[in-house]
Structure formats: C-alpha cells, structure tokens
Design a protein around this motif. Structure first.
Motif, PDB file in Angstrom:
ATOM      1  N   ASP A 105     108.578 115.507  87.943  1.00 43.21           N
ATOM      2  CA  ASP A 105     107.353 114.639  87.687  1.00 43.21           C
ATOM      3  C   ASP A 105     107.512 113.354  87.010  1.00 43.21           C
ATOM      4  OD1 ASP A 105     106.042 116.811  88.588  1.00 43.21           O
ATOM      5  OD2 ASP A 105     105.973 117.897  86.911  1.00 43.21           O
ATOM      6  N   ALA A 106     108.480 113.310  85.874  1.00 43.23           N
ATOM      7  CA  ALA A 106     108.714 112.042  84.999  1.00 43.23           C
ATOM      8  C   ALA A 106     109.619 111.295  85.969  1.00 43.23           C
ATOM      9  CB  ALA A 106     109.698 112.499  83.886  1.00 43.23           C
ATOM     10  N   GLU A 107     110.307 111.627  87.009  1.00 42.79           N
ATOM     11  CA  GLU A 107     110.986 110.709  88.022  1.00 42.79           C
ATOM     12  C   GLU A 107     109.770 110.045  88.757  1.00 42.79           C
ATOM     13  OE1 GLU A 107     113.728 108.395  89.948  1.00 42.79           O
ATOM     14  OE2 GLU A 107     113.595 109.186  87.973  1.00 42.79           O
ATOM     15  N   ASN A 108     108.922 110.957  89.254  1.00 44.19           N
ATOM     16  CA  ASN A 108     107.627 110.285  90.067  1.00 44.19           C
ATOM     17  C   ASN A 108     107.094 109.270  89.607  1.00 44.19           C
ATOM     18  OD1 ASN A 108     108.373 112.094  92.071  1.00 44.19           O
ATOM     19  ND2 ASN A 108     106.937 113.597  91.639  1.00 44.19           N
ATOM     20  N   PRO A 155     105.032 120.126  74.673  1.00 47.61           N
ATOM     21  CA  PRO A 155     105.237 121.618  74.576  1.00 47.61           C
ATOM     22  C   PRO A 155     106.575 122.030  75.104  1.00 47.61           C
ATOM     23  CG  PRO A 155     103.522 121.350  75.600  1.00 47.61           C
ATOM     24  CD  PRO A 155     103.462 119.946  75.184  1.00 47.61           C
ATOM     25  N   GLU A 156     107.296 123.136  75.086  1.00 52.11           N
ATOM     26  CA  GLU A 156     108.158 123.668  75.732  1.00 52.11           C
ATOM     27  C   GLU A 156     107.579 124.291  76.986  1.00 52.11           C
ATOM     28  OE1 GLU A 156     111.480 123.864  75.250  1.00 52.11           O
ATOM     29  OE2 GLU A 156     111.097 122.368  73.553  1.00 52.11           O
ATOM     30  N   PRO A 157     108.423 124.305  78.125  1.00 50.02           N
ATOM     31  CA  PRO A 157     107.784 124.662  79.323  1.00 50.02           C
ATOM     32  C   PRO A 157     107.217 126.375  79.199  1.00 50.02           C
ATOM     33  CG  PRO A 157     109.869 123.737  79.609  1.00 50.02           C
ATOM     34  CD  PRO A 157     109.757 123.585  78.134  1.00 50.02           C
ATOM     35  N   ALA A 158     106.230 126.656  79.628  1.00 51.21           N
ATOM     36  CA  ALA A 158     105.597 127.951  79.444  1.00 51.21           C
ATOM     37  C   ALA A 158     104.891 128.519  80.661  1.00 51.21           C
ATOM     38  CB  ALA A 158     104.693 128.142  78.512  1.00 51.21           C
ATOM     39  N   ASP A 159     105.006 129.809  81.129  1.00 44.50           N
ATOM     40  CA  ASP A 159     104.073 130.068  82.212  1.00 44.50           C
ATOM     41  C   ASP A 159     102.629 130.410  81.861  1.00 44.50           C
ATOM     42  OD1 ASP A 159     102.881 131.295  84.656  1.00 44.50           O
ATOM     43  OD2 ASP A 159     104.660 132.401  84.820  1.00 44.50           O
ATOM     44  N   LEU A 197     100.420 105.795  80.979  1.00 43.40           N
ATOM     45  CA  LEU A 197      99.784 106.911  80.974  1.00 43.40           C
ATOM     46  C   LEU A 197     100.026 107.791  79.544  1.00 43.40           C
ATOM     47  CD1 LEU A 197      98.249 109.253  82.136  1.00 43.40           C
ATOM     48  CD2 LEU A 197     100.178 110.368  83.150  1.00 43.40           C
ATOM     49  N   ALA A 198      98.992 107.732  78.928  1.00 40.44           N
ATOM     50  CA  ALA A 198      98.857 108.288  77.591  1.00 40.44           C
ATOM     51  C   ALA A 198      98.065 109.578  77.259  1.00 40.44           C
ATOM     52  CB  ALA A 198      98.471 107.495  76.497  1.00 40.44           C
ATOM     53  N   SER A 199      98.751 110.633  76.682  1.00 43.09           N
ATOM     54  CA  SER A 199      98.221 111.831  76.557  1.00 43.09           C
ATOM     55  C   SER A 199      98.476 112.506  75.237  1.00 43.09           C
ATOM     56  CB  SER A 199      98.693 112.792  77.816  1.00 43.09           C
ATOM     57  OG  SER A 199      99.973 112.933  77.650  1.00 43.09           O
ATOM     58  N   LEU A 200      97.268 113.315  74.935  1.00 42.50           N
ATOM     59  CA  LEU A 200      97.637 114.150  73.865  1.00 42.50           C
ATOM     60  C   LEU A 200      98.724 115.204  73.978  1.00 42.50           C
ATOM     61  CD1 LEU A 200      93.837 115.112  72.878  1.00 42.50           C
ATOM     62  CD2 LEU A 200      95.137 113.293  71.956  1.00 42.50           C
ATOM     63  N   ILE A 201      98.776 115.739  75.316  1.00 38.20           N
ATOM     64  CA  ILE A 201      99.601 116.753  75.383  1.00 38.20           C
ATOM     65  C   ILE A 201     100.435 116.353  76.966  1.00 38.20           C
ATOM     66  CG2 ILE A 201     100.109 119.143  76.187  1.00 38.20           C
ATOM     67  CD1 ILE A 201      97.516 119.904  74.589  1.00 38.20           C
ATOM     68  N   SER A 202     101.405 116.416  76.863  1.00 36.35           N
ATOM     69  CA  SER A 202     102.391 116.044  78.286  1.00 36.35           C
ATOM     70  C   SER A 202     103.238 117.411  78.532  1.00 36.35           C
ATOM     71  CB  SER A 202     102.889 114.847  78.250  1.00 36.35           C
ATOM     72  OG  SER A 202     103.743 114.599  79.534  1.00 36.35           O
ATOM     73  N   ARG A 203     103.060 117.578  79.591  1.00 40.39           N
ATOM     74  CA  ARG A 203     103.882 118.706  80.085  1.00 40.39           C
ATOM     75  C   ARG A 203     104.758 118.419  81.540  1.00 40.39           C
ATOM     76  NH1 ARG A 203     101.887 123.825  81.543  1.00 40.39           N
ATOM     77  NH2 ARG A 203     100.014 122.640  82.523  1.00 40.39           N
ATOM     78  N   VAL A 211      98.397 116.441  80.569  1.00 38.90           N
ATOM     79  CA  VAL A 211      98.917 115.864  81.758  1.00 38.90           C
ATOM     80  C   VAL A 211     100.037 117.137  82.178  1.00 38.90           C
ATOM     81  CG1 VAL A 211     100.593 114.361  82.954  1.00 38.90           C
ATOM     82  CG2 VAL A 211      98.924 113.496  81.268  1.00 38.90           C
ATOM     83  N   THR A 212      99.772 117.522  83.351  1.00 40.55           N
ATOM     84  CA  THR A 212     100.629 118.599  83.728  1.00 40.55           C
ATOM     85  C   THR A 212     101.983 118.120  84.970  1.00 40.55           C
ATOM     86  OG1 THR A 212      98.975 120.204  83.500  1.00 40.55           O
ATOM     87  CG2 THR A 212     101.103 120.785  84.928  1.00 40.55           C
TER      88      THR A 212
END
Length: 378
Positions: free
Chosen positions: A173-176, A190-194, A162-168, A136-137
């Motif tokens: 987005d979390a507030e939405n 994970p930590e934010p990354a470009d 909403l369940a995910s292996l990876i949540s970014r 989830v991005t």
C-alpha cells in the motif's frame, strides 16, 4: 502529544458490511464515543502540528466525511491557517458547483463527493494539498480521490500529503502511494493485527429505536447567523473566526436561558458531518468550568454488545436530521443533565430532534437545546 495504539484504537463489529467486518473506534476523536472536547481538539491539533512539520506552506486541506470532518478542520487551523479547508460529503449540494465524485470502497455508503471549485483556484500556481482522514488502512479512498482530482481539474497541486491519526498501510500500500506521488504523515502506526478476527466471535445486536414515549420537556431552539459551509470550501481563517463567534453567542444564549447547570454534565452532540462546531463549543464551556462531553450522530451501523471490553455497549437508530427516510445512529449515550445539539441540517430537524430527546431522556437528561447553524455558500 505522545500517543499509543492503546490510546486511540478500540475494535467494533460492523453491521451488514461484507466489504469490511470491523470498525476502529477512536475513543478520543469525539465521534462514536463521548469524550472531553479539549482532549479531542488536542488530538486533532497534534496531527495539524505534525503536518506543519512536514510541509510549512500548505494551500489547502481536505477532510474526509464523515468521521474526519472535525479532524480536518482542527488540523487545518494549525497547519494551514491562511489556506482553504473543504471536506468531502455524502450530502446533496448545489448542482452548479464543481463536484468531483469518488468512492470509499469499504464503507457502508461508498459514494462521496468533493466540491473542488476553490482548489482549482488556489493551485493555479502549484502548492501543497493535504488530505486528512482519521484512519488509513489501504489508502484506496485517497487514491480514488487523487485520481479523480487529476482527471477533473485543469490545475493540480505539485505536492500531495495524506495525513491520518492512525495509518496501517502495509508495504504494498505504501508503494502504491509513493508511485501515485502521495506522501504520508501519521500520528501512530500500530503493529499489524487481524482486527476482523478480534470481533468475529462477538455476538452483536443492531442499534434499536429509542423509546416511543415523548418526555414532557421543553427544547430551547436558537438559530445563528450564516457560517461558511466547509462542504463548499472555506478560508480557514474566516471559518475559525465564524466558529469562534458562534461559540461565544451560543454559550451566552445557553447561560441566559438557564440551560447550563454548573454541577451537572452537559453533552454537546454534533450531527453526522457537523462535528467541529459542537466540539469547539464544548471546549469553550469547559474553559468556563462546566463538565462537558462531546460526540456525534453517525451514518455508521455498528454492532452493539454488553461485553465490558467491547467499545459500543448501547446504540440507537435515529431519524436523520438531514432528510426523511434515512437512518442515523447514536452510540453510548452518557448519563447527563443537559443535551445541546449543534447542527447545520435543514431537512428533517423536528423528527431527528425528537428521537434524540427520547434517547437521552432515558439517561436522565431533562434540559435540551437545539442550536441551528445556517450555512453560507462561498
């Protein structure tokens, strides 16, 4: 199960996708990259256990196509064994079903649909719905589906996770999600990354067609009894029982036909949205002492590059087993002795299977089997 970003994230470059230039490739998920089936199941069931901790009484689980179809099924077996499992789809289906259309905006194929008939039944008295994705991005796909469900269904769940292996998900987005009444569960954040910048300079090539020459090999073809179609909604316990029976029969047929070499490697290959049965069969064969890897064909066009630290080093453009005139892809085909294709496709099996045979024959495979699941609409 303790997992880190290093365990679950590789970054690849998408082909011809202006909406999102990169793709996170999970090396343990059994989709784009081959992995031992039991490692894939352990990952998926770990998410199921995490969901169960958050909500012990779950009535239904929805997996997102196509990459999370197996994740959703395996998670449901842990967190909702007495509930309903259904996954979204990009395929056509019976037009008289209760289809809800929504969009996956960043995808190469944006249109998805959910058959929500069983959901309307099970949530007549409220309850918890879990939506399962691999990664989830922003959460927009989830929000699009939830809005559609609330618009189209007469009854809706009183709790949505909403369940995910990876949540970014970022703070906005979390507030939405919070404002939409959606809770979130994840295995890692994970930590934010470009990620787009990480692959921007990678010189990639598109997947290529397999060799034209058809090798002289025989393909074992086996057809199996009806199994409930998770696109239409299934009782999780019924689905698990049918998958278990399929795996036992399929393993017996392969051994009887001498298609399994105890000293050689076996590839269990799913097709597009049909991932879970291949992974489960591979796990059974691992229990019987065979060396097995599993992954799946996919609709996703991913760039191929030979760099040692790039995850997709080989790729082939195949004819889809599901319909004429549509492409599908296979990445990093591993050297093996035997390839077992597990599919529930009806439309274009011969052409699709021929492309798979041509692809794996160049990797040394000399034994092939096609196991066909017959869908049962419930």
């Amino acid at each position: 199960m303790s997992l880190t970003e290093r365990d679950l994230i590789r970054v690849a470059r998408r082909i011809n996708n202006p909406r999102r230039s990169y793709l996170l490739v999970n090396p343990l998920q059994g989709k784009h990259l081959a992995v031992e089936p039991q490692r894939a199941l352990a990952l998926m069931r770990a998410l199921g256990a995490k969901i169960r901790e958050a909500a012990p009484d779950i009535k239904a689980v929805v997996g997102f196509a196509e990459t999370a179809t197996a994740v959703g099924a395996a998670a449901a077996s842990i967190c909702a064994p007495q509930g309903v499992y259904v996954h979204t789809t990009r395929e056509r289906g019976p037009e008289d079903a209760c289809w809800i259309d929504f969009s996956e905006e960043h995808s190469h194929a944006q249109a998805q649909r959910l058959q929500a008939g069983m959901l309307a039944e099970v949530f007549a008295c409220g309850g918890t719905l879990v939506l399962v994705d691999d990664e989830v991005t922003t959460g927009k796909t989830c929000l699009n589906l939830v809005k559609a469900l609330r618009r189209e269904l007469d009854v809706v769940p009183d709790r949505i996770i909403l369940a995910s292996l990876i949540s970014r998900l970022g703070p906005e987005d979390a507030e939405n999600m919070r404002q939409a009444g959606i809770e979130c569960v994840r295995l890692i954040g994970p930590e934010p990354a470009d990620y787009a910048a990480l692959v921007a300079e990678v010189a990639v090539q598109p997947a290529r067609r397999p060799p034209e020459q058809m090798p002289s090999v025989a393909v074992l073809f086996a057809k199996y009894e009806l199994i409930p179609d998770p696109r239409m909604g299934v009782r999780t316990s019924d689905y698990e029982r049918c998958i278990g029976r399929f795996c036992q029969r399929a393993a017996g047929a392969l051994e009887a036909a001498h298609r399994l070499n105890a000293g050689g490697r076996i590839i269990l290959l799913g097709t597009e949205e049909c991932m879970y049965p291949a992974i489960r069969l591979g796990s059974l064969l691992e229990d019987r002492g065979f060396s097995v890897l599993t992954h799946s064909t996919t609709r996703s066009p991913i760039g191929v590059a030979p760099a040692a630290d790039y995850p997709v080093q080989a790729g082939f453009q195949l004819t889809s087993c599901y319909e004429q005139g549509r492409e599908t892809y296979l990445y990093n085909p591993a050297p093996c002795d035997t390839v077992v294709v597990v599919t529930d496709a009806n439309g274009n099996l011969q052409a699709g299977m021929e492309d798979i045979v041509r692809t794996y024959a160049r990797s040394g495979a000399h034994s092939f089997a096609l196991l066909k699941i017959n869908r049962k609409d419930v």
